[in-house]
Each structure stands twice: as C-alpha cells, then as structure tokens.
Write a protein that holds these residues in place. Sequence first.
Motif, PDB file in Angstrom:
ATOM      1  N   ALA A  52     -22.817  10.139   1.201  1.00  0.00           N
ATOM      2  CA  ALA A  52     -22.290   9.375   1.334  1.00  0.00           C
ATOM      3  C   ALA A  52     -19.983   9.556   1.072  1.00  0.00           C
ATOM      4  O   ALA A  52     -19.953  10.409   0.864  1.00  0.00           O
ATOM      5  CB  ALA A  52     -22.712   8.744  -0.578  1.00  0.00           C
ATOM      6  N   MET A  53     -19.953   8.065   1.446  1.00  0.00           N
ATOM      7  CA  MET A  53     -18.334   8.074   2.436  1.00  0.00           C
ATOM      8  C   MET A  53     -17.965   7.406   0.807  1.00  0.00           C
ATOM      9  O   MET A  53     -18.289   6.490   0.739  1.00  0.00           O
ATOM     10  CB  MET A  53     -18.198   7.837   3.217  1.00  0.00           C
ATOM     11  N   GLU A  54     -16.502   7.146   0.616  1.00  0.00           N
ATOM     12  CA  GLU A  54     -15.390   6.726   0.152  1.00  0.00           C
ATOM     13  C   GLU A  54     -14.470   6.576   0.484  1.00  0.00           C
ATOM     14  O   GLU A  54     -13.844   7.553   1.106  1.00  0.00           O
ATOM     15  CB  GLU A  54     -15.712   7.102  -1.102  1.00  0.00           C
ATOM     16  N   LEU A  55     -14.033   5.874   0.166  1.00  0.00           N
ATOM     17  CA  LEU A  55     -12.092   5.597   0.634  1.00  0.00           C
ATOM     18  C   LEU A  55     -11.370   4.832  -0.444  1.00  0.00           C
ATOM     19  O   LEU A  55     -12.061   4.486  -1.684  1.00  0.00           O
ATOM     20  CB  LEU A  55     -11.980   4.290   2.035  1.00  0.00           C
ATOM     21  N   SER A  56     -10.145   5.658  -0.471  1.00  0.00           N
ATOM     22  CA  SER A  56      -9.053   5.349  -1.599  1.00  0.00           C
ATOM     23  C   SER A  56      -7.556   4.873  -0.916  1.00  0.00           C
ATOM     24  O   SER A  56      -7.872   5.422  -1.180  1.00  0.00           O
ATOM     25  CB  SER A  56      -8.849   6.067  -3.344  1.00  0.00           C
ATOM     26  N   ALA A  57      -7.450   4.154  -2.282  1.00  0.00           N
ATOM     27  CA  ALA A  57      -6.316   3.355  -2.443  1.00  0.00           C
ATOM     28  C   ALA A  57      -5.463   3.113  -3.168  1.00  0.00           C
ATOM     29  O   ALA A  57      -5.740   2.871  -4.360  1.00  0.00           O
ATOM     30  CB  ALA A  57      -5.941   2.570  -0.719  1.00  0.00           C
ATOM     31  N   THR A  58      -3.936   3.247  -2.835  1.00  0.00           N
ATOM     32  CA  THR A  58      -3.220   3.204  -4.450  1.00  0.00           C
ATOM     33  C   THR A  58      -1.764   2.053  -3.674  1.00  0.00           C
ATOM     34  O   THR A  58      -1.779   2.075  -3.131  1.00  0.00           O
ATOM     35  CB  THR A  58      -2.544   4.186  -5.071  1.00  0.00           C
ATOM     36  N   PHE A  59      -1.355   1.468  -4.669  1.00  0.00           N
ATOM     37  CA  PHE A  59      -0.817   0.463  -4.561  1.00  0.00           C
ATOM     38  C   PHE A  59       0.653  -0.179  -5.243  1.00  0.00           C
ATOM     39  O   PHE A  59      -0.036   0.478  -6.278  1.00  0.00           O
ATOM     40  CB  PHE A  59      -1.383  -1.100  -4.003  1.00  0.00           C
ATOM     41  N   GLY A  60       1.371  -0.488  -4.471  1.00  0.00           N
ATOM     42  CA  GLY A  60       2.623  -0.547  -6.250  1.00  0.00           C
ATOM     43  C   GLY A  60       2.172  -1.241  -7.361  1.00  0.00           C
ATOM     44  O   GLY A  60       3.759  -1.764  -7.867  1.00  0.00           O
ATOM     45  N   GLY A  98       9.813  -2.384 -15.316  1.00  0.00           N
ATOM     46  CA  GLY A  98      11.367  -2.123 -15.035  1.00  0.00           C
ATOM     47  C   GLY A  98      10.384  -1.353 -13.931  1.00  0.00           C
ATOM     48  O   GLY A  98      11.228  -0.395 -13.401  1.00  0.00           O
ATOM     49  N   GLU A  99       9.177  -0.475 -13.676  1.00  0.00           N
ATOM     50  CA  GLU A  99       8.551   0.170 -13.076  1.00  0.00           C
ATOM     51  C   GLU A  99       7.617  -0.250 -12.338  1.00  0.00           C
ATOM     52  O   GLU A  99       7.205  -0.977 -12.238  1.00  0.00           O
ATOM     53  CB  GLU A  99       8.118   1.476 -13.999  1.00  0.00           C
ATOM     54  N   ALA A 100       7.745  -0.110 -11.422  1.00  0.00           N
ATOM     55  CA  ALA A 100       6.052   0.044 -10.188  1.00  0.00           C
ATOM     56  C   ALA A 100       5.504   0.285 -10.618  1.00  0.00           C
ATOM     57  O   ALA A 100       4.984   1.622 -11.354  1.00  0.00           O
ATOM     58  CB  ALA A 100       7.180   0.259  -8.598  1.00  0.00           C
ATOM     59  N   GLY A 101       4.177  -0.744 -10.247  1.00  0.00           N
ATOM     60  CA  GLY A 101       2.723   0.139 -11.128  1.00  0.00           C
ATOM     61  C   GLY A 101       2.303   0.298 -10.415  1.00  0.00           C
ATOM     62  O   GLY A 101       1.979   0.954  -9.461  1.00  0.00           O
ATOM     63  N   GLU A 102       1.120   1.104 -10.684  1.00  0.00           N
ATOM     64  CA  GLU A 102       0.477   1.680  -9.581  1.00  0.00           C
ATOM     65  C   GLU A 102      -1.333   1.101 -10.276  1.00  0.00           C
ATOM     66  O   GLU A 102      -1.811   0.949 -11.090  1.00  0.00           O
ATOM     67  CB  GLU A 102       0.292   3.315 -10.290  1.00  0.00           C
ATOM     68  N   PHE A 103      -1.837   0.661  -9.161  1.00  0.00           N
ATOM     69  CA  PHE A 103      -2.677  -0.356  -9.046  1.00  0.00           C
ATOM     70  C   PHE A 103      -3.978   0.578  -7.546  1.00  0.00           C
ATOM     71  O   PHE A 103      -3.148   0.581  -6.595  1.00  0.00           O
ATOM     72  CB  PHE A 103      -3.248  -1.971  -8.384  1.00  0.00           C
ATOM     73  N   ALA A 144       0.607  -1.344   0.574  1.00  0.00           N
ATOM     74  CA  ALA A 144      -0.184   0.215   0.024  1.00  0.00           C
ATOM     75  C   ALA A 144       0.681   1.366   0.141  1.00  0.00           C
ATOM     76  O   ALA A 144       2.003   1.428   1.204  1.00  0.00           O
ATOM     77  CB  ALA A 144      -0.969  -0.048   1.000  1.00  0.00           C
ATOM     78  N   LYS A 145       0.377   2.194  -0.904  1.00  0.00           N
ATOM     79  CA  LYS A 145       1.813   3.782  -1.349  1.00  0.00           C
ATOM     80  C   LYS A 145       0.580   4.364  -0.396  1.00  0.00           C
ATOM     81  O   LYS A 145       1.071   5.302   0.706  1.00  0.00           O
ATOM     82  CB  LYS A 145       1.939   3.565  -2.540  1.00  0.00           C
ATOM     83  N   THR A 146      -0.644   4.785  -0.608  1.00  0.00           N
ATOM     84  CA  THR A 146      -0.998   6.107  -0.364  1.00  0.00           C
ATOM     85  C   THR A 146      -2.837   6.086   0.468  1.00  0.00           C
ATOM     86  O   THR A 146      -3.475   4.574  -0.364  1.00  0.00           O
ATOM     87  CB  THR A 146      -1.687   7.357  -1.194  1.00  0.00           C
TER      88      THR A 146
END
Length: 170
Positions: free
Chosen positions: A55-63, A119-124, A23-25
């Motif tokens: 309404a509420m929401e949550l977001s997150a980014t992963f490597g 060669g780069e960390a992805g973003e999900f 988890a990045k952010t």
Amino acid sequence: MGLPRVLKNMNFYNEGFAYGGEAKTVTLPTLTRKLEEYRGGGMGGPVQIDMGMEAMELSATFGGPVRDVLRQWGTRTVDGVYLRFAGSYQQDDTADVDTIEVIVRGRYSEIEMGDQEVGEAGEFSITMAVAYYKLVWNGRTEIEIDPMNMVEIVGGVDRSAQLRASVGMF
C-alpha cells in the motif's frame, strides 16, 4: 559527473486549488514491492518472488489548519480526493531544471491539527491512503500505478497488460 537535483520550489494542489504559501512539506509515496521468500526443490537457495505492491501513502504538513481538507474527511470512495505535487528541481552545476509532478488519488487516513500556540505558525498534517499514483518528469509519464484497475506502467511499458488480458480485463 554532476551535482544532484535540488528541490528549489514546489507547490501542492488539492482538487486543482494551489496551497502556495501554506504547504510546508510533502512526503511523497514510497513505492514498495511485496516480496516473499521461496525455495523449491532443486534450488540452491531462496529467491524473492514478486507478489505485487505494498500500500502507498502520502503525507503533508501545512502552516495552519486547511478547511478544504477538513471538508474532505471521510470521503466515501477509495479515490475520492485528488492531490498533486509539483516540484522544480535544479542542478547547480548546469542550472538545468526538471519538473517532477506526483499525482495521487485516495482518502485521508489521518488529519492532525497539531500544537496550537499563540503567535506561532501552527502545524496541520495529513496522511492519505493512496489508491492511484502517477509520476510525471518533464511532461513524460514515468510511472503510473492504478491497483484497482490492475495497471502498472513503468517507462511506457504496461507491466500488467498480459495479466489483465489473461483474466478478461482490458
């Protein structure tokens, strides 16, 4: 006077499984009141009437891609996925550490695979429509919001108890 609390470390959990290192952010839910302007006879100006929460929401980014998340796509219940953020916040003037946890239940409204480059960390990334929210500060529940059960507890006071009782919901 003091310095602000700074996030020094965090972890993000999905159904109890830790995403340490992945988890990045995490963007925690914004708590927003739905207010409507009202001005009746005899009033010198309008006031904002509280009509409940938005309404509420949550977001997150992963490597990179997270298989567990993909397998939760399309869960059938509004509160079908359990996520937990745990943050360690420290003040640099006192070295005091506060633990802030945010627990949510909901379902994904969006899963984005992002750009994939060799060669780069992805973003999900994920976005969750939140059906339940709880904020715990140093082990004490400060806010708990459960819209489906008409619960809104702030600082230990259930602000919806009287409304629930008046319509026979206990």
